[in-house]
Design an enzyme around this catalytic site. Structure first.
Site, PDB file in Angstrom:
ATOM      1  CG  HIS A 164       0.979   6.665   0.283  1.00 26.05           C
ATOM      2  ND1 HIS A 164       0.182   7.780   0.420  1.00 26.05           N
ATOM      3  CD2 HIS A 164       0.395   5.711   1.041  1.00 26.05           C
ATOM      4  CE1 HIS A 164      -0.832   7.520   1.245  1.00 26.05           C
ATOM      5  NE2 HIS A 164      -0.736   6.263   1.616  1.00 26.05           N
ATOM      6  CG  HIS A 203      -1.520   1.394   1.461  1.00 21.61           C
ATOM      7  ND1 HIS A 203      -2.633   1.841   0.791  1.00 21.61           N
ATOM      8  CD2 HIS A 203      -1.110   2.414   2.256  1.00 21.61           C
ATOM      9  CE1 HIS A 203      -2.902   3.087   1.172  1.00 21.61           C
ATOM     10  NE2 HIS A 203      -1.990   3.462   2.071  1.00 21.61           N
TER      11      HIS A 203
HETATM   12  N1  HBI Z   1       1.300   6.241  10.093  1.00 23.28           N
HETATM   13  N2  HBI Z   1       2.875   4.865   9.062  1.00 23.28           N
HETATM   14  C1  HBI Z   1       1.791   5.672   8.972  1.00 23.28           C
HETATM   15  N3  HBI Z   1       1.218   5.882   7.777  1.00 23.28           N
HETATM   16  C2  HBI Z   1       0.136   6.700   7.643  1.00 23.28           C
HETATM   17  O1  HBI Z   1      -0.370   6.904   6.531  1.00 23.28           O
HETATM   18  C3  HBI Z   1      -0.395   7.322   8.802  1.00 23.28           C
HETATM   19  C4  HBI Z   1       0.229   7.078  10.033  1.00 23.28           C
HETATM   20  N4  HBI Z   1      -0.269   7.645  11.148  1.00 23.28           N
HETATM   21  C5  HBI Z   1      -1.378   8.567  11.145  1.00 23.28           C
HETATM   22  C6  HBI Z   1      -1.975   8.732   9.786  1.00 23.28           C
HETATM   23  N5  HBI Z   1      -1.473   8.153   8.704  1.00 23.28           N
HETATM   24  C7  HBI Z   1      -3.214   9.549   9.605  1.00 23.28           C
HETATM   25  O2  HBI Z   1      -3.876   9.782  10.834  1.00 23.28           O
HETATM   26  C8  HBI Z   1      -2.890  10.896   8.956  1.00 23.28           C
HETATM   27  O3  HBI Z   1      -4.085  11.523   8.592  1.00 23.28           O
HETATM   28  C9  HBI Z   1      -2.163  11.763   9.903  1.00 23.28           C
HETATM   29 FE    FE Z   2      -1.860   5.337   3.070  1.00 24.24          FE
END
Ligand code: HBI
Ligand code: FE
Length: 293
Positions: free
Chosen positions: A153, A148
């Protein structure tokens, strides 16, 4: 032992793993060896042949359905992940990526707390989970895994405007955590970076990582008559709840990545105040002011 050596020796900094989303699923991944900033080593040599093969099959299934559904910027950039015969080495991927937009890919044991996540994005360091899903999770995994994060990303981080948006989002997040507005920003991330659609002369296309890495939601988000597709509106999005374990009821459409970057320009303090006063909306709500596609 000098602090620097201590920091990098991986001695357990005691980072508390974070559980995420509805319910309290035990966190997956090895947080005991994560550093204070939640990054860890990819440990590429520990991937088994079966895991490399699982990555290849996930990649080939998604790559086959990109034309006509994924935005052109994504299709142009996905080749930077390299041949899918093996899970990419994050350090090699970072060399190419850094030359293009100043970003690098760093390994994390899984989901990390908002504060740590925002700090990494603000420093142009994208956190990529270092484990891959199990074979029985081929069609769906609740937590983000290496497929993913890498396939969904990383390609758009090669696009300069999107790369700037992601850093601006991280910087906004660092301010938000002082303003207790993480939930509002999480919705912005969800409806753009994870599940965003973009309008193109050839029609709507997906740019959100959660869509692009999903076997079923890629076609559903662009073609199904079921969900509604609404014009991007920052405050409308910040009011709108989302579900983490089903296809989206609403998708928001931008007309270009510049629109995303511009949306992060203003000071969000008054935005949060107006959004709080206006009240939350269900994921499938429809407002008279909505621009419907
Ligand atoms: N941590 N590793 C990781 N990947 C994410 O996409 C991620 C996260 N922590 C919080 C988060 N996304 C979401 O709450 C964001 O909106 C901040
Ligand atoms: Fe994601």
């Amino acid at each position: 032992m000098s602090a620097a050596l201590d920091f990098h020796s991986g001695i357990n900094q005691g980072v508390a793993p974070v559980t995420y989303g509805q319910g309290d699923r035990p966190p997956r991944g090895d947080y005991a060896h994560a550093r204070a900033d939640y990054t860890c080593d990819q440990q590429w040599e520990r991937y088994t042949a079966a895991e490399h093969d699982l990555y290849r099959r996930l990649y080939e299934r998604q790559a086959a359905q990109l034309p006509g559904l994924a935005c052109e910027e994504f299709i142009a950039a996905v080749k930077h992940l390299g041949e899918p015969s093996r899970i990419p080495r994050f350090d090699q991927l970072s060399e190419t990526l850094h030359r293009r937009t100043g970003w690098e890919v760093v390994a994390v044991p899984g989901l990390i707390p908002e504060e740590a996540f925002f700090a990494l994005l603000a420093a142009r360091r994208f956190p990529v989970t270092n484990w891959i899903r199990k074979p029985e999770e081929f069609d769906y995994v609740v937590e983000p895994d290496v497929f993913h994060d890498l396939f969904g990303h990383v390609p758009l981080l090669f696009d300069p405007m999107f790369a700037d948006y992601m850093q601006a989002y991280g910087e906004g997040g660092l301010k938000a955590s002082r303003l207790e507005a993480c939930e509002r920003l999480a919705r912005l991330y969800w409806y753009t970076v994870e599940f965003g659609l973009i309008s193109t002369p050839a029609g709507l296309r997906a740019y959100g990582a959660g869509i692009l890495s999903s076997a079923g939601e890629l076609r559903y988000s662009v073609e199904s008559p079921e969900p509604q597709r609404l014009g991007f509106d920052l405050e409308r999005i910040m009011r709108t709840r989302y579900r983490i374990d089903s296809y989206q009821a609403s998708y928001f459409v931008i007309d270009g990545f510049a629109q995303l970057f511009e949306a992060t320009a203003p000071d969000f303090t008054p935005v949060y105040r107006r959004v709080a006063a206006a009240g939350d909306l269900e994921a499938d709500a429809r407002l008279p002011s909505d621009k419907v596609y």
